[in-house]
Design an enzyme around this catalytic site. Structure first.
Site, short mmCIF file in Angstrom:
data_model
loop_
_atom_site.label_atom_id
_atom_site.label_comp_id
_atom_site.label_asym_id
_atom_site.label_seq_id
_atom_site.Cartn_x
_atom_site.Cartn_y
_atom_site.Cartn_z
N LYS A 12 -4.60 8.89 2.23
CA LYS A 12 -3.24 9.37 2.03
C LYS A 12 -3.05 10.78 2.57
O LYS A 12 -1.98 11.11 3.10
CB LYS A 12 -2.88 9.31 0.54
N LYS A 27 -5.02 -4.14 2.97
CA LYS A 27 -4.66 -4.72 1.68
C LYS A 27 -3.16 -4.94 1.60
O LYS A 27 -2.38 -4.17 2.17
CB LYS A 27 -5.13 -3.79 0.56
N LYS A 73 1.84 -2.24 -2.24
CA LYS A 73 3.22 -2.18 -2.71
C LYS A 73 4.09 -1.29 -1.83
O LYS A 73 5.29 -1.49 -1.75
CB LYS A 73 3.27 -1.64 -4.15
#
Length: 332
Positions: A112, A197, A200
């Site tokens: 991130k 992955k 969301k």
């Protein structure tokens, strides 16, 4: 009785990956076999740039979906992290137990922070330190097991290290937890990018099946899933990650084995059709129950209120003991 804790972060709409990797097991297995706590970990959503109204909206939606998926407040504790101040009280003590090197090695921080810097954005200090808060989430309840997807195992290992270090330095205070990964579909991959992955908060939702997607949308996303070169349907996550992902999803939906299922199909098209229908049927009752609960938000609010009260009662004595052990004066 074994105590388990796990949580979901309200940074995006919950996905098929969240459901197959964690939530379904919470509902079908964990709440029956253990003293289980499940939290909407909303404080973790503040580590990056966010819209306050969206965090509130997604927190409520996540709580509603957990109940729609089958979590029973009579059997488990469902609550919002920020409603229980023991989490932040304990987090600072664990920051004082962790080292900067441990936090800098966390994979999610590395990923991130690189993306943020590449976009010319600053990185919040909480993005570095939030694993200490995650450890506090777990240790405040003397948790034995943490059911997580394999991408979160590193954080549980850090939690174990911090618990052992604290106990060694200041006396036995915390239970040392262990991570528990579900046997199939622990990590559902993006349908358009099977090397990543199914998350969301991806910018594009083309490869992500959201729990509240309409039936036709689910079918289209699965039918458009990226496959691999060649025509044979084989379960080979390295050489054929797209096909392997579909087989794992199909297996998780129906309780089968990906390798055995591969032998049933002679084309990618038939595999996609069956996977699409399996996902549609899996999510149908969840969406229906969500609609019922969303129509009565007071019911969800009451569940969260009672859950927070129970969680406070469990966590407060543990955190008070940690404050005393580390050398802080008790409050008058």
């Amino acid at each position: 009785m074994t105590r388990i804790f796990s949580g979901v972060k309200p940074t995006g709409h919950l996905t098929l990956g969240n459901y197959l990797g964690a939530v379904r097991r919470w509902a079908e297995v964990d709440q029956y076999r253990a003293d289980a706590l499940f939290s909407i970990v909303d404080l973790h959503a503040l580590t990056v740039e966010h819209d306050p109204a969206r965090v509130r909206r997604l927190s409520r939606q996540a709580a509603t979906l957990l109940l729609a998926a089958g979590l029973d407040p009579a059997r488990c504790t469902v609550f919002v992290q920020s409603h229980v101040d023991a989490h932040t009280r304990l987090s600072y003590l664990l920051e004082c137990t962790a080292t900067d090197g441990e936090l800098l090695r966390m994979i999610q921080y590395k990923e991130k922070s690189v993306r943020a810097k590449a976009a010319g954005q600053s990185v919040r200090a909480s993005l570095l330190t939030y694993p200490a808060l995650m450890a506090a989430d777990i240790l405040a309840y003397r948790t034995d097991e943490v059911p997580v997807g394999d991408d979160q195992t590193q954080h549980v290992e850090l939690t174990r290290d911090l618990a052992e270090r604290f106990n060694h330095r200041y006396g036995p205070t915390f239970t040392v937890p262990r991570a528990v990964n579900p046997p199939v579909a622990a990590r559902v991959m993006d349908l358009q990018d099977p090397g990543s992955k199914m998350g969301k908060s991806h910018e594009s939702g083309a490869g992500i099946v959201y729990l509240l997607d309409e039936t036709d949308v689910v079918r289209k996303k699965v039918m458009r899933a990226v496959t691999d070169s060649g025509r044979e349907v084989e379960y080979d996550p390295v050489e054929k990650p797209g096909v392997a992902n579909l087989l794992e999803i199909l297996a998780a939906c129906g309780g089968g084995n990906p390798t055995e299922l591969a032998g049933v199909y002679d084309s990618y098209g038939s595999l996609k059709r069956d996977t699409a229908e399996a996902v549609v049927e899996l999510l149908r009752p969840v969406r229906a129950r969500h609609a019922q609960l969303a129509a009565d938000p007071g019911q969800v609010d009451q569940v969260l209120k009672e859950g927070a009260e129970r969680a406070r009662g469990m966590a407060r004595p543990v955190v008070d003991a940690a404050y005393e052990a580390i050398g802080l004066l008790p409050a008058g």
